[in-house]
Motif scaffolding. Sequence first.
Motif, short mmCIF file in Angstrom:
data_model
loop_
_atom_site.label_atom_id
_atom_site.label_comp_id
_atom_site.label_asym_id
_atom_site.label_seq_id
_atom_site.Cartn_x
_atom_site.Cartn_y
_atom_site.Cartn_z
N GLU A 1 38.84 49.22 44.46
CA GLU A 1 39.40 50.10 43.43
C GLU A 1 40.93 50.14 43.53
O GLU A 1 41.63 50.03 42.52
CB GLU A 1 38.83 51.51 43.54
N ARG A 2 41.42 50.30 44.74
CA ARG A 2 42.87 50.39 44.96
C ARG A 2 43.58 49.12 44.46
O ARG A 2 44.66 49.19 43.89
CB ARG A 2 43.14 50.61 46.44
N GLU B 1 36.62 51.20 48.27
CA GLU B 1 37.93 51.82 48.08
C GLU B 1 39.02 50.77 47.94
O GLU B 1 39.92 50.91 47.11
CB GLU B 1 38.24 52.76 49.25
N GLU C 1 34.71 51.62 52.62
CA GLU C 1 36.07 51.09 52.77
C GLU C 1 36.30 49.90 51.84
O GLU C 1 37.38 49.79 51.23
CB GLU C 1 36.32 50.68 54.22
N TRP D 1 33.52 52.20 41.21
CA TRP D 1 33.63 52.69 42.60
C TRP D 1 32.59 53.76 42.86
O TRP D 1 31.92 53.74 43.89
CB TRP D 1 35.04 53.23 42.85
N HIS E 1 37.25 53.16 38.51
CA HIS E 1 36.78 54.31 39.26
C HIS E 1 35.29 54.54 39.03
O HIS E 1 34.56 54.89 39.97
CB HIS E 1 37.57 55.57 38.89
N THR F 1 29.56 53.59 45.67
CA THR F 1 29.42 54.59 46.73
C THR F 1 28.06 55.26 46.66
O THR F 1 27.47 55.58 47.71
CB THR F 1 30.55 55.64 46.69
#
Length: 73
Positions: free
Chosen positions: A41-42, A38, A35, A51, A48, A55
């Motif tokens: 990145e958002r 994300e 979370e 990210w 990306h 992950t």
Amino acid sequence: MSDDRKERALSNWRKLLEEPEMQLDAEGLYFMLLELAESLERDGVITHAEWRRLTREASVILTRTEEGEERGA
């Protein structure tokens, strides 16, 4: 996006990965890390590609923990 903000965000993510402050199980920590990645990145703090790397790192920790639990059972 300033490099300083990015460095702080990634440092905080790694700190959570390496030294979780809360008593979370591996799965809870994994989802919290996802979370956070994300969100970073958002918000444009990380790319990306970054990210994906975060992950993967979170997945490695989850897998190692689960494997260790299976061996200990």
